[in-house]
Write a protein that holds these residues in place. Structure first.
Motif, PDB file in Angstrom:
ATOM      1  N   ASP A  57       5.019 -16.893 -15.544  1.00 44.55           N
ATOM      2  CA  ASP A  57       6.463 -16.653 -15.579  1.00 44.55           C
ATOM      3  C   ASP A  57       6.772 -15.473 -14.664  1.00 44.55           C
ATOM      4  O   ASP A  57       5.858 -14.836 -14.117  1.00 44.55           O
ATOM      5  N   LEU A  58       8.047 -15.152 -14.527  1.00 38.17           N
ATOM      6  CA  LEU A  58       8.455 -14.002 -13.734  1.00 38.17           C
ATOM      7  C   LEU A  58       8.278 -12.704 -14.494  1.00 38.17           C
ATOM      8  O   LEU A  58       8.401 -11.615 -13.923  1.00 38.17           O
ATOM      9  N   ARG A  59       8.007 -12.783 -15.794  1.00 36.24           N
ATOM     10  CA  ARG A  59       7.792 -11.589 -16.605  1.00 36.24           C
ATOM     11  C   ARG A  59       6.453 -11.733 -17.322  1.00 36.24           C
ATOM     12  O   ARG A  59       5.904 -12.812 -17.429  1.00 36.24           O
ATOM     13  N   GLY A  60       5.948 -10.601 -17.806  1.00 38.10           N
ATOM     14  CA  GLY A  60       4.679 -10.635 -18.525  1.00 38.10           C
ATOM     15  C   GLY A  60       3.480 -10.501 -17.595  1.00 38.10           C
ATOM     16  O   GLY A  60       3.609 -10.266 -16.388  1.00 38.10           O
ATOM     17  N   LYS A  61       2.309 -10.658 -18.166  1.00 32.43           N
ATOM     18  CA  LYS A  61       1.052 -10.553 -17.431  1.00 32.43           C
ATOM     19  C   LYS A  61       0.525 -11.950 -17.164  1.00 32.43           C
ATOM     20  O   LYS A  61       0.176 -12.673 -18.096  1.00 32.43           O
ATOM     21  N   ASN A  62       0.492 -12.345 -15.890  1.00 32.12           N
ATOM     22  CA  ASN A  62       0.052 -13.702 -15.571  1.00 32.12           C
ATOM     23  C   ASN A  62      -0.395 -13.790 -14.118  1.00 32.12           C
ATOM     24  O   ASN A  62      -0.231 -12.849 -13.340  1.00 32.12           O
ATOM     25  N   PHE A  63      -0.954 -14.922 -13.745  1.00 34.21           N
ATOM     26  CA  PHE A  63      -1.555 -15.122 -12.430  1.00 34.21           C
ATOM     27  C   PHE A  63      -0.524 -14.974 -11.306  1.00 34.21           C
ATOM     28  O   PHE A  63      -0.817 -14.374 -10.258  1.00 34.21           O
ATOM     29  N   LEU A  64       0.660 -15.519 -11.498  1.00 38.18           N
ATOM     30  CA  LEU A  64       1.691 -15.418 -10.457  1.00 38.18           C
ATOM     31  C   LEU A  64       1.981 -13.969 -10.106  1.00 38.18           C
ATOM     32  O   LEU A  64       1.938 -13.578  -8.928  1.00 38.18           O
ATOM     33  N   ARG A  65       2.273 -13.158 -11.093  1.00 32.90           N
ATOM     34  CA  ARG A  65       2.623 -11.763 -10.844  1.00 32.90           C
ATOM     35  C   ARG A  65       1.430 -10.986 -10.281  1.00 32.90           C
ATOM     36  O   ARG A  65       1.586 -10.137  -9.403  1.00 32.90           O
ATOM     37  N   THR A  66       0.239 -11.295 -10.776  1.00 32.44           N
ATOM     38  CA  THR A  66      -0.962 -10.623 -10.275  1.00 32.44           C
ATOM     39  C   THR A  66      -1.170 -10.925  -8.789  1.00 32.44           C
ATOM     40  O   THR A  66      -1.454 -10.030  -7.986  1.00 32.44           O
ATOM     41  N   MET A  67      -1.017 -12.198  -8.409  1.00 29.35           N
ATOM     42  CA  MET A  67      -1.223 -12.580  -7.006  1.00 29.35           C
ATOM     43  C   MET A  67      -0.173 -11.941  -6.099  1.00 29.35           C
ATOM     44  O   MET A  67      -0.475 -11.499  -4.980  1.00 29.35           O
ATOM     45  N   VAL A  68       1.075 -11.884  -6.549  1.00 28.83           N
ATOM     46  CA  VAL A  68       2.135 -11.266  -5.734  1.00 28.83           C
ATOM     47  C   VAL A  68       1.831  -9.785  -5.516  1.00 28.83           C
ATOM     48  O   VAL A  68       2.013  -9.253  -4.419  1.00 28.83           O
ATOM     49  N   ARG A  69       1.331  -9.136  -6.576  1.00 31.46           N
ATOM     50  CA  ARG A  69       0.985  -7.710  -6.451  1.00 31.46           C
ATOM     51  C   ARG A  69      -0.202  -7.518  -5.514  1.00 31.46           C
ATOM     52  O   ARG A  69      -0.164  -6.674  -4.607  1.00 31.46           O
ATOM     53  N   LEU A  70      -1.268  -8.297  -5.700  1.00 31.34           N
ATOM     54  CA  LEU A  70      -2.466  -8.132  -4.879  1.00 31.34           C
ATOM     55  C   LEU A  70      -2.198  -8.492  -3.414  1.00 31.34           C
ATOM     56  O   LEU A  70      -2.757  -7.872  -2.508  1.00 31.34           O
ATOM     57  N   ALA A  71      -1.347  -9.479  -3.201  1.00 34.47           N
ATOM     58  CA  ALA A  71      -1.017  -9.883  -1.830  1.00 34.47           C
ATOM     59  C   ALA A  71      -0.423  -8.733  -1.044  1.00 34.47           C
ATOM     60  O   ALA A  71      -0.614  -8.630   0.182  1.00 34.47           O
ATOM     61  N   GLN A  72       0.289  -7.853  -1.736  1.00 37.21           N
ATOM     62  CA  GLN A  72       0.981  -6.744  -1.075  1.00 37.21           C
ATOM     63  C   GLN A  72       0.182  -5.447  -1.069  1.00 37.21           C
ATOM     64  O   GLN A  72       0.561  -4.499  -0.371  1.00 37.21           O
ATOM     65  N   PHE A  85      -3.263 -22.520  -6.051  1.00 38.76           N
ATOM     66  CA  PHE A  85      -2.093 -21.888  -6.668  1.00 38.76           C
ATOM     67  C   PHE A  85      -1.758 -20.598  -5.918  1.00 38.76           C
ATOM     68  O   PHE A  85      -0.604 -20.363  -5.535  1.00 38.76           O
ATOM     69  N   ALA A  86      -2.787 -19.792  -5.665  1.00 41.04           N
ATOM     70  CA  ALA A  86      -2.570 -18.534  -4.932  1.00 41.04           C
ATOM     71  C   ALA A  86      -2.040 -18.799  -3.526  1.00 41.04           C
ATOM     72  O   ALA A  86      -1.156 -18.083  -3.033  1.00 41.04           O
ATOM     73  N   ALA A  87      -2.569 -19.830  -2.859  1.00 40.21           N
ATOM     74  CA  ALA A  87      -2.148 -20.132  -1.489  1.00 40.21           C
ATOM     75  C   ALA A  87      -0.656 -20.450  -1.434  1.00 40.21           C
ATOM     76  O   ALA A  87       0.046 -20.040  -0.492  1.00 40.21           O
ATOM     77  N   LYS A  88      -0.158 -21.178  -2.430  1.00 38.22           N
ATOM     78  CA  LYS A  88       1.284 -21.481  -2.492  1.00 38.22           C
ATOM     79  C   LYS A  88       2.106 -20.193  -2.599  1.00 38.22           C
ATOM     80  O   LYS A  88       3.157 -20.047  -1.963  1.00 38.22           O
ATOM     81  N   ILE A  89       1.625 -19.276  -3.424  1.00 34.24           N
ATOM     82  CA  ILE A  89       2.325 -18.003  -3.618  1.00 34.24           C
ATOM     83  C   ILE A  89       2.308 -17.191  -2.320  1.00 34.24           C
ATOM     84  O   ILE A  89       3.334 -16.650  -1.893  1.00 34.24           O
ATOM     85  N   PHE A  90       1.156 -17.114  -1.684  1.00 35.33           N
ATOM     86  CA  PHE A  90       1.023 -16.352  -0.436  1.00 35.33           C
ATOM     87  C   PHE A  90       1.897 -16.962   0.666  1.00 35.33           C
ATOM     88  O   PHE A  90       2.542 -16.240   1.439  1.00 35.33           O
ATOM     89  N   ASP A  91       1.914 -18.290   0.750  1.00 39.42           N
ATOM     90  CA  ASP A  91       2.742 -18.965   1.763  1.00 39.42           C
ATOM     91  C   ASP A  91       4.209 -18.610   1.578  1.00 39.42           C
ATOM     92  O   ASP A  91       4.933 -18.370   2.561  1.00 39.42           O
ATOM     93  N   GLY A 102       8.844 -13.127   4.949  1.00 42.42           N
ATOM     94  CA  GLY A 102       8.671 -11.981   5.817  1.00 42.42           C
ATOM     95  C   GLY A 102       7.809 -10.870   5.266  1.00 42.42           C
ATOM     96  O   GLY A 102       7.744  -9.780   5.858  1.00 42.42           O
ATOM     97  N   TYR A 103       7.115 -11.137   4.148  1.00 48.20           N
ATOM     98  CA  TYR A 103       6.249 -10.108   3.565  1.00 48.20           C
ATOM     99  C   TYR A 103       4.852 -10.207   4.174  1.00 48.20           C
ATOM    100  O   TYR A 103       4.306 -11.303   4.337  1.00 48.20           O
TER     101      TYR A 103
END
Length: 297
Positions: free
Chosen positions: A156-171, A226-232, A238-239
Motif C-alpha cells: 500500500d502507500l502507507r505502512g511497511k511494505n515492499f513498494l515503499r521499501t523499493m521506492v526508498r532504496l531506489a533513491q 515487481f521492483a522493476a515496475k516500480i523503478f521504471d 524523472g527520478y
C-alpha cells in the motif's frame, strides 16, 4: 448492518475503514488508537468484546505478519494467527454473524508450476505460514458462516511494505539486489478492501455464500519483476534510481523459507463476482501515480 473491522490501523484494515459502504455501522478496532481496542494476544478479551458489540459481520484484518521473526517466536504467531482466530470463530458461532478472515499464499510449499487452487494441498514451509494455516482450520472447524480469503504480497502507500521499501532504496542506494526466483502476485490493500466489499454485498443477497477463496489480481511476477515496475515508474517521472540487479534467493538468505512459486488461482472468486479480476500491473499503476517518492525517505 453492524460491521467490526479488526486490525483497523493496518494496511488492509485501514483501507476497509476508508471504503466501508454507506449505511453500515462500522466499528474499527485495533490494539491501540481506536475507540474500542483489542489485542488478539489477550484471548480472554476476544469473546467479551464480540458479545458486547454483537456484530453482524467481523472482518479480521489483524494478524502476526513478521514472517522471519515468527521463526524465533512460533508460539506467539500461533497464538495470534491460530488460537485467537479460533476464538473469534467460536464466539461468532454463538453470537451469530459472518466472519471474513484473510490468509496467505504461504500456506503452500511452492513446488508446483500452475497457480494454486483452493483445493490444492497445503504444506507451509515456515512458522508464519503454519500459523495462518492453523487459523484457517480453526475457522472451518468452529463456524460455518465464514469467508476465508487467501491473498499475497500485500502492499500500500502507507505502512511497511515492499513498494515503499523499493521506492526508498531506489533513491538512496547505488545498487539494489532483488530476488528473482520467487514467483507470486503483488496485491494492493485498496484492491483487497474493494473485492472484500463486493463479496460482502453478494453475501447480503445470498447468505449461503461461504468458504475459502483466493483473492489476488491476475498474473504473476518475481520480486525482481515487481521492483522493476516500480523503478521504471520512478525513472519515467524523472527520478534518478539505483541500478537494479536480479539475484537468486540463495544470495539473500532469510530465517524463514519462502515458497518458490505461490501464485493463486482466483477463478472461484471470479465466478462469484461474475467478472474477471484485473492484472496486477493495472492494480499497481494508480497507486504509483498517487505516490510521492519523497514521502518514503
Amino acid at each position: 448492518m453492524r460491521l467490526v473491522i479488526l486490525g483497523a490501523t493496518g494496511q488492509v484494515g485501514w483501507q476497509l475503514v476508508q471504503q466501508a459502504p454507506s449505511g453500515v455501522e462500522v466499528i474499527p478496532i485495533a490494539r491501540q488508537g481506536t475507540a474500542v481496542t483489542l489485542d488478539l494476544e489477550d484471548l480472554e478479551a476476544i469473546p467479551k468484546v464480540l458479545k458486547t458489540l454483537q456484530p453482524d459481520v467481523v472482518i479480521n484484518a489483524a494478524a502476526y505478519t513478521a514472517v522471519d521473526q515468527a521463526e524465533q517466536e512460533p508460539e506467539r504467531a500461533q497464538r495470534i494467527n491460530g488460537t485467537a482466530v479460533g476464538l473469534l470463530a467460536e464466539t461468532l458461532a454463538t453470537v451469530g454473524g459472518l466472519l471474513i478472515h484473510y490468509s496467505t499464499d504461504y500456506v503452500f510449499a511452492g513446488h508446483q508450476s500452475r497457480p494454486y487452487r483452493e483445493t490444492d494441498a497445503t504444506a507451509p514451509l515456515n512458522a508464519y505460514g503454519y500459523s495462518k494455516w492453523l487459523g484457517e482450520q480453526a475457522i472451518a472447524t468452529h463456524h460455518p458462516a465464514h469467508l476465508i480469503l487467501r491473498t499475497s504480497w500485500i502492499y500500500d502507500l502507507r505502512g511497511k511494505n515492499f513498494l515503499r521499501t523499493m521506492v526508498r532504496l531506489a533513491q538512496t542506494r547505488p545498487l539494489v539486489r532483488v530476488v528473482a526466483d520467487q514467483i507470486g502476485t503483488p496485491t494492493a490493500a485498496p484492491f483487497i478492501a474493494q473485492v472484500t466489499y463486493q463479496l460482502l454485498e453478494r453475501w447480503q443477497a445470498d447468505s449461503s455464500l461461504r468458504g475459502l477463496y483466493h483473492l489476488t489480481p491476475r498474473g504473476s511476477t518475481s520480486w525482481y519483476g515487481f521492483a522493476a515496475k516500480i523503478f521504471d515508474h520512478l525513472r519515467a517521472r524523472g527520478y534518478a534510481t539505483a541500478t537494479l540487479e536480479a539475484i537468486p534467493s540463495s544470495e539473500y538468505p532469510t530465517p524463514a523459507r519462502r515458497p518458490a512459486f505461490s501464485t493463486l488461482n482466483c477463478e472461484k472468486l471470479e465466478a462469484v463476482l461474475g467478472t474477471p479480476l484485473p492484472p496486477w500491473e493495472a492494480v499497481l499503476e494508480p497507486l504509483l501515480d498517487q505516490l510521492d517518492p519523497q514521502s518514503v525517505l
